[in-house]
Design a protein around this motif. Structure first.
Motif, PDB file in Angstrom:
ATOM      1  N   MET A 278       0.802  -1.225   0.009  1.00 33.16           N
ATOM      2  CA  MET A 278      -0.036   0.001   0.078  1.00 33.16           C
ATOM      3  C   MET A 278       0.830   1.319   0.068  1.00 33.16           C
ATOM      4  N   THR A 279       2.024   1.145   0.809  1.00 34.97           N
ATOM      5  CA  THR A 279       2.745   2.500   0.907  1.00 34.97           C
ATOM      6  C   THR A 279       3.469   2.691  -0.455  1.00 34.97           C
ATOM      7  N   LEU A 280       3.837   1.787  -1.286  1.00 32.87           N
ATOM      8  CA  LEU A 280       4.631   1.743  -2.517  1.00 32.87           C
ATOM      9  C   LEU A 280       3.626   2.094  -3.438  1.00 32.87           C
ATOM     10  N   LEU A 281       2.323   2.076  -3.438  1.00 32.55           N
ATOM     11  CA  LEU A 281       1.251   2.451  -4.173  1.00 32.55           C
ATOM     12  C   LEU A 281       0.880   4.063  -4.148  1.00 32.55           C
ATOM     13  N   GLN A 282       0.911   4.305  -2.983  1.00 31.43           N
ATOM     14  CA  GLN A 282       0.658   5.732  -2.677  1.00 31.43           C
ATOM     15  C   GLN A 282       1.875   6.301  -3.394  1.00 31.43           C
ATOM     16  N   GLU A 283       3.152   5.846  -2.985  1.00 37.53           N
ATOM     17  CA  GLU A 283       4.210   6.503  -3.816  1.00 37.53           C
ATOM     18  C   GLU A 283       4.203   6.795  -5.685  1.00 37.53           C
ATOM     19  N   ALA A 284       3.476   5.618  -5.888  1.00 35.08           N
ATOM     20  CA  ALA A 284       3.243   5.557  -7.461  1.00 35.08           C
ATOM     21  C   ALA A 284       2.113   6.639  -7.718  1.00 35.08           C
ATOM     22  N   LEU A 285       1.074   6.691  -7.069  1.00 39.71           N
ATOM     23  CA  LEU A 285      -0.025   7.643  -7.182  1.00 39.71           C
ATOM     24  C   LEU A 285       0.679   8.893  -7.220  1.00 39.71           C
ATOM     25  N   ALA A 286       1.383   9.243  -6.372  1.00 39.18           N
ATOM     26  CA  ALA A 286       2.021  10.815  -6.162  1.00 39.18           C
ATOM     27  C   ALA A 286       2.557  10.771  -7.473  1.00 39.18           C
ATOM     28  N   VAL A 287       3.435  10.030  -7.874  1.00 37.72           N
ATOM     29  CA  VAL A 287       4.445  10.016  -8.883  1.00 37.72           C
ATOM     30  C   VAL A 287       3.722  10.528 -10.418  1.00 37.72           C
TER      31      VAL A 287
END
Length: 674
Positions: A278-287
């Motif tokens: 989930m943390t990785l996907l929040q980073e991906a969403l922000a990018v």
């Protein structure tokens, strides 16, 4: 043979070792063998004999043989002349000389079409010596020419990569290694693909090539995916981590977003890493949002839908899935549309929206087949099979699941095998093919054990337990269901806790262990969401009976009311409901109404084609008639049940398994009067 062994011993390729009780053994030394030219391993007398034959040849003939050695096998006269830079006339003389000296011959693998005749060396050892004798400089030049010739002839990328590498052309070797990996992935030769991609990666790293960012993006994506298909999560994660570091070093947001998504989805398959996913996907969403990357945003929505499904956050999964679907449709990305439809079919099914799940699965399957995406085709076919079985179409479900299972074996994909295998086994149990169901279930459960995604193992174990119960093997059924329950508890997965407990209740009721059955029935009710049904064929009547035995008729009635409200109109679930309603009616002294319900269940089972459900309902009807002292009707019901039991036994080829099955049904057969 003796000379070859002596040569291997002399050069250290074999090592002699004395083992007590066995005598002398010769162990291959892999590191030495791998680093040694095949020609060097030839016995000296064999090598010298071939060298003498080559020395006697004219210079053009030696050039021709060197060209043939570089081309390896099945080479044409025209290719030989082009690689050796011989005129047609010189080439003809050289070819005649090589054939007359029994060094070359026409290939036995001629196609029969009107085309140039291919040639091969009379023996591989001659080719090995000719290749070595050509010398390093000549070999590199000839490989470069071979690359040009074979590219014009349309040779495979793997062959062109080999010649590019041997010619010393690093840039071309990288290019063709990438193309070879892609070709291998297209036909699901995944091991070969990994070898080609790893070669490309090694070339890029060791020679500091100026590789375009798009090529690096493709390389890491494909290599990681190949490792995933081989079920090597550790190697895949390492590739995706390198991809992420590379993207950040070259400041490529698109590659960074992709790497974060791939890491997250892979991590999400392991319940212990869901938070990290989930943390990785929040980073991906922000990018993606920061760079206005619509494609990256769509992929991240899909990843969020999938990881939330893994976490059993179904409402969130559905929201992200619908967002991804709308965006991917707009962008016209069919490969992502397939993946989005697929996850939507899982989520809507889990939420009890069966009709919509079936629609998503059918559409995804059709698109995957059109795109030639074999992994997604197998996955989507398994979803189609699941919906058909749940809707009371077991024959159609088996057909779809069998096709999915065949694809999974063809492409050697463990995930697809575990997924389609348990679905196929479910359908086979429904139509009464118990022995084949057991074979498939054991295979797919073994495949599921090798995966990190525990949910697939749970449903495989539950299916295996259902089959054991159908075969009248309650101890084995109990063992499979208990293992599933233990895993479900470790995941805090309520929906699978409920199903495991429900099936354990059924096994306990058949064993007439009412205390244990009641405990499992209460456990199932406590964990169950009334809107969810995982397997439509899961019986409810044992839970009803256990609750009634424990004196909790109110809870039994309430549970059936909710089940009827949400699933009563669905054909397969209606049979399950009717069986449970019969138990409840009988407990309330309404035996005539119980008979009506049992006849409904029997009629439904006959219509759909469920022999196992049919004989058990007939047996229950026979017992009910006996309780009413209506012996003639009881005998008729038992006779019908016995006939079906014998029919099912006739499908079992294993003598011990068949005899056990008949023994367990002996009471029914005896009551039938036959």
């Amino acid at each position: 043979m003796r000379a070859t062994l002596e040569a291997l011993l002399e050069r250290g390729g074999l090592a002699a070792r004395l083992i007590e009780g066995k005598g002398w053994v010769f162990e291959p030394q892999t590191s030495i063998l791998d680093a040694t030219s095949p020609d060097v391993m030839l016995p000296s007398d064999v090598r010298e004999m071939i060298q003498l034959r080559l020395v006697r040849l004219s210079p053009p003939a030696r050039e021709l043989l060197a060209a043939g050695a570089v081309l390896d096998h099945d080479f044409t006269f025209e290719a030989l002349c082009q690689v050796a830079h011989l005129t047609t006339q010189d080439g003809l003389f050289a070819l005649d000389e090589a054939i007359e000296d029994l060094l070359l011959q026409e290939s036995p693998r001629q196609s029969g079409k009107v085309q140039a005749v291919p040639y091969v060396f009379a023996h591989d050892k001659i080719r090995e010596v000719a290749y070595t004798e050509a010398g390093d400089a000549r070999r590199r030049i000839f490989h470069g020419r071979a690359l040009q010739v074979l590219e014009q002839e349309g040779a495979s990328a793997a062959v062109l990569a080999y010649h590019a590498l041997a010619s010393g052309s690093v840039d071309l070797a990288f290019r063709w290694s990438m193309a070879a990996g892609d070709e291998a992935m297209t036909v699901f030769a995944v091991r070969d693909a990994i070898g080609h991609y790893e070669q490309a990666r090694q070339l890029a790293n060791e020679h500091t090539l100026k590789v375009p960012v798009t090529s690096l993006h493709h390389l890491y994506s494909q290599l990681g995916r190949a490792y995933e298909i081989r079920n090597d999560a550790k190697s895949a994660q390492a590739v995706y981590q390198t991809m992420l570091e590379t993207a950040r070093r070259v400041h490529d947001a698109e590659m960074e977003c992709t790497a974060l998504n791939k890491q997250a989805v892979l991590a999400g398959e392991d319940v212990s890493q869901l938070e990290r996913a989930m943390t990785l996907l929040q980073e991906a969403l922000a990018v993606a949002e920061r760079n206005h990357d619509q494609s990256g945003l769509g992929e991240t929505y899909w990843s969020l839908a999938r990881v939330n499904y893994y976490a059993l956050k179904l409402e969130a999964s559905l929201v992200y899935g619908r967002q991804a679907y709308a965006l991917m449709r707009e962008l016209g990305k069919p490969d992502l549309v397939i993946r989005v439809l697929n996850i939507l079919s899982y989520t809507t099914k889990a939420l009890g929206q069966w009709e919509e799940a079936a629609s998503f699965a059918e559409e995804a399957w059709q698109l995957a087949a059109q795109q030639g995406n074999r992994i997604m085709e197998a996955d989507c076919l398994a979803r189609v099979a699941d919906t058909r079985i749940n809707f009371g179409q077991p024959g159609e479900g088996v057909t779809a699941a069998r096709a999915a299972y065949a694809i999974s074996l063809e492409i050697e994909h463990a995930w697809s095998q575990a997924l389609s295998g348990y679905t196929l086994a479910r359908g086979l149990v429904e139509i009464g093919s118990y022995e084949e169901a057991l074979t498939i279930a054991l295979q797919s459960t073994e495949a599921a054990h090798a995966l990190t995604f525990s949910i697939l193992l749970i449903v495989n174990l539950l299916t295996l337990g259902i089959i054991y119960q159908a075969l009248q093997l309650p101890e084995k059924a109990m063992g499979a269901h208990l293992e599933a329950l233990k895993i479900a508890e470790s995941l805090s997965a309520k929906r699978y806790i409920a199903m495991s407990a429900s099936l354990l209740c059924a096994v306990s009721v058949f064993a007439e262990d009412w205390e244990v059955a009641s405990r499992y029935a209460m456990r199932a009710l406590a964990a169950r969401d009334s809107h969810e049904v995982i397997f439509a064929e899961t019986p409810r009547w044992p839970e009803t009976a256990a609750l009634l035995h424990a004196g909790d008729s109110e809870q039994a009635s309430k549970d059936l009311h909710l089940f009827r409200e949400h699933f009563g109109t669905k054909k397969r679930c209606h049979i399950v409901l009717a069986r449970a309603q019969a138990v409840l009616a009988q407990s309330q002294g309404e035996s005539q109404q119980a008979i009506v319900y049992l006849r409904e269940a029997i009629a439904g089972a006959i219509e759909i084609g469920l022999p196992g459900e049919c004989w058990q309902a007939e047996a229950a009807l026979g017992r009910l008639y006996l309780a009413r002292e209506e012996h003639e009707q009881a005998e008729q019901a038992f006779t019908r049940a016995a006939s079906t039991i014998k029919q099912l036994a006739g499908n079992i080829t294993n003598d011990e398994m068949r005899e056990h099955f008949l023994t367990q049904g002996r009471f029914i057969i005896e009551c039938s009067g036959r």
